[in-house]
Design an enzyme around this catalytic site. Structure first.
Site, PDB file in Angstrom:
ATOM      1  N   HIS A  52       0.829  -1.202   0.000  1.00 55.97           N
ATOM      2  CA  HIS A  52       0.000   0.000   0.000  1.00 55.97           C
ATOM      3  C   HIS A  52       0.868   1.258   0.000  1.00 55.97           C
ATOM      4  CE1 HIS A  52      -3.897  -2.081   1.625  1.00 55.97           C
ATOM      5  NE2 HIS A  52      -3.409  -2.640   0.535  1.00 55.97           N
ATOM      6  N   GLU A  54       1.237   3.727   2.075  1.00 54.89           N
ATOM      7  CA  GLU A  54       1.964   4.047   3.306  1.00 54.89           C
ATOM      8  C   GLU A  54       3.248   3.236   3.411  1.00 54.89           C
ATOM      9  OE1 GLU A  54      -2.497   3.949   4.484  1.00 54.89           O
ATOM     10  OE2 GLU A  54      -1.193   3.126   2.920  1.00 54.89           O
ATOM     11  N   CYS A  86      -1.607  -1.450   7.488  1.00 58.30           N
ATOM     12  CA  CYS A  86      -0.723  -0.286   7.355  1.00 58.30           C
ATOM     13  C   CYS A  86      -0.551   0.442   8.686  1.00 58.30           C
ATOM     14  CB  CYS A  86      -1.282   0.674   6.302  1.00 58.30           C
ATOM     15  SG  CYS A  86      -1.103   0.046   4.615  1.00 58.30           S
ATOM     16  N   TRP A 172     -15.786   8.668 -38.654  1.00 56.75           N
ATOM     17  CA  TRP A 172     -15.572   8.905 -37.242  1.00 56.75           C
ATOM     18  C   TRP A 172     -16.140  10.284 -36.939  1.00 56.75           C
ATOM     19  CZ3 TRP A 172     -13.890   5.188 -34.097  1.00 56.75           C
ATOM     20  CH2 TRP A 172     -13.136   4.149 -34.613  1.00 56.75           C
ATOM     21  N   ARG A 186     -10.506   3.325 -21.372  1.00 51.54           N
ATOM     22  CA  ARG A 186     -10.630   1.864 -21.348  1.00 51.54           C
ATOM     23  C   ARG A 186      -9.510   1.233 -20.532  1.00 51.54           C
ATOM     24  NH1 ARG A 186     -11.990   0.620 -27.748  1.00 51.54           N
ATOM     25  NH2 ARG A 186     -14.083   1.538 -27.786  1.00 51.54           N
TER      26      ARG A 186
END
Length: 371
Positions: A52, A54, A86, A172, A186
């Site tokens: 994590h 921390e 943590c 397009w 995405r």
């Protein structure tokens, strides 16, 4: 709190954003460790299952963490999951003060992490840059507070509000620069969703085409299991997972054929002969999926809005005029009898993307919903 405190939390939030699209269903978290007004360590949660924020920041700080201040964008965890708590690492490192942007709503934390730090004699300050932290982790919050994924509706349209010509051509409308942003979206999404009409008409891939990008799960809402086995979506199930959300009345032979082709078929209850989208959303949340990017078409958008599932819109507006009485617009459905009843979009931002304009904002349905 001081201007320096705000600067350090802003830096922690910037670091946290680097983990988006890689840490889900965990939250994106950043941390900064300072001794006086000197930064001695930084870190962020880089990937699901990894250390994590921390822990990474403390590793960078080393012995300089003793007596230091830690700025962290979310309450430190206090339970064993993929990694140890943590809070234990913060206490062992000798941190004297922890500044936290927001409390973690996850039931195994939810204030307990802050309490443990205070019991250890650490000064804890809560709420600095809380609004920014909540926005950063809005999908995580929705998942844990409402049991639903965060839905972003994305479409491209012309200045006169058309998403395709009367014949259905939409290639397009937006520019190459706008389409690159879509691929970035995405890359960060857990899933991208379309309706079966869009799948049949456009035969899309829905993959991420960025170098080093990650293709999300692809979901087709298809009440009668009509998705062609010869479609590019089905043909690429080994490259990116394909889920087909069908109604329980879908023909069993069609459901079986899709399953045998490698699709994951999700059988769901129906409303008015269509897939119950709230039931689908709850199913996705149990996976758990946090971020769903809806890319159309207009009928799916209409149903998602009517179910009050869409949280955010991203609309690319191109400097073109298509006209056409029967040319489709972005959102169908029942609609409203008066303008005063319309849903609104708040916290708007407008960005120039080459010749296009990107309009983003959060959807407000007029009152808090509990779908």
């Amino acid at each position: 709190m001081s201007d320096f405190d705000e600067q350090m939390m802003a830096r922690a939030l910037e670091l946290a954003g680097r983990g988006l699209g890689r840490v889900e269903p965990n939250p994106a978290v950043g941390a900064v460790v300072t001794s006086g007004e000197t930064v001695v360590g930084e870190g962020y949660h880089q990937f699901f299952g990894g250390p994590h924020a921390e822990v990474n920041a403390l590793a960078a700080a080393g012995e300089r963490a003793r007596g230091a201040t830690m700025y962290v964008t979310l309450e430190p965890c206090c339970h064993y999951g993929k990694t140890p708590p943590c809070t234990d690492a913060v206490i062992r490192a000798g941190i004297a003060r922890v500044v936290v942007a927001m409390q973690d709503p996850f039931e195994k934390v939810a204030g307990r992490g802050l309490a443990l730090l205070r019991e250890a004699g650490i000064q804890v300050d809560l709420g600095l840059c809380e609004k920014s932290a909540m926005k950063l982790n809005a999908p995580y919050l929705k998942l844990h507070l409402r049991g639903l994924p965060f839905f972003t509706a994305k479409w491209a349209m012309t200045l006169d509000g058309k998403i395709a010509t009367e014949s259905g051509d939409s290639t397009w409308i937006s520019s190459a620069a706008s389409r690159e942003i879509v691929h970035r979206m995405r890359d960060r999404a857990d899933a991208v969703m379309i309706g079966v009409r869009t799948a049949v008409r456009d035969d899309p891939l829905l993959t991420c085409r960025l170098d080093g990008g990650r293709s999300p799960r692809r979901i087709v809402v298809d009440s009668k299991a009509r998705l062609p086995l010869a479609s590019r979506l089905v043909a690429t199930v080994q490259e990116a997972p394909l889920w087909v959300a069908c109604g329980r009345s879908a023909p069993p032979e069609r459901v079986q054929a899709l399953a045998e082709a490698g699709c994951r078929v999700i059988s769901l209850p129906e409303r008015a002969d269509h897939v119950d989208l709230t039931a689908l959303a709850r199913t996705l949340a149990r996976e758990p999926l946090t971020n769903v990017l809806a890319e159309g078409g207009a009928e799916l958008f209409g149903s998602l809005f009517e179910a009050q599932l869409v949280d955010r819109v991203m609309v690319f507006v191109a400097p073109k005029l298509l006209g056409g009485k029967n040319a489709p617009t972005a959102v169908l459905g029942v609609g409203f009898p008066s303008v005063s009843e319309a849903w609104t979009v708040r916290d708007l931002s407008v960005t120039r993307i080459g010749e296009d304009v990107l309009v983003e904002g959060d959807v407000s349905y007029g009152e808090e919903v509990s779908a």
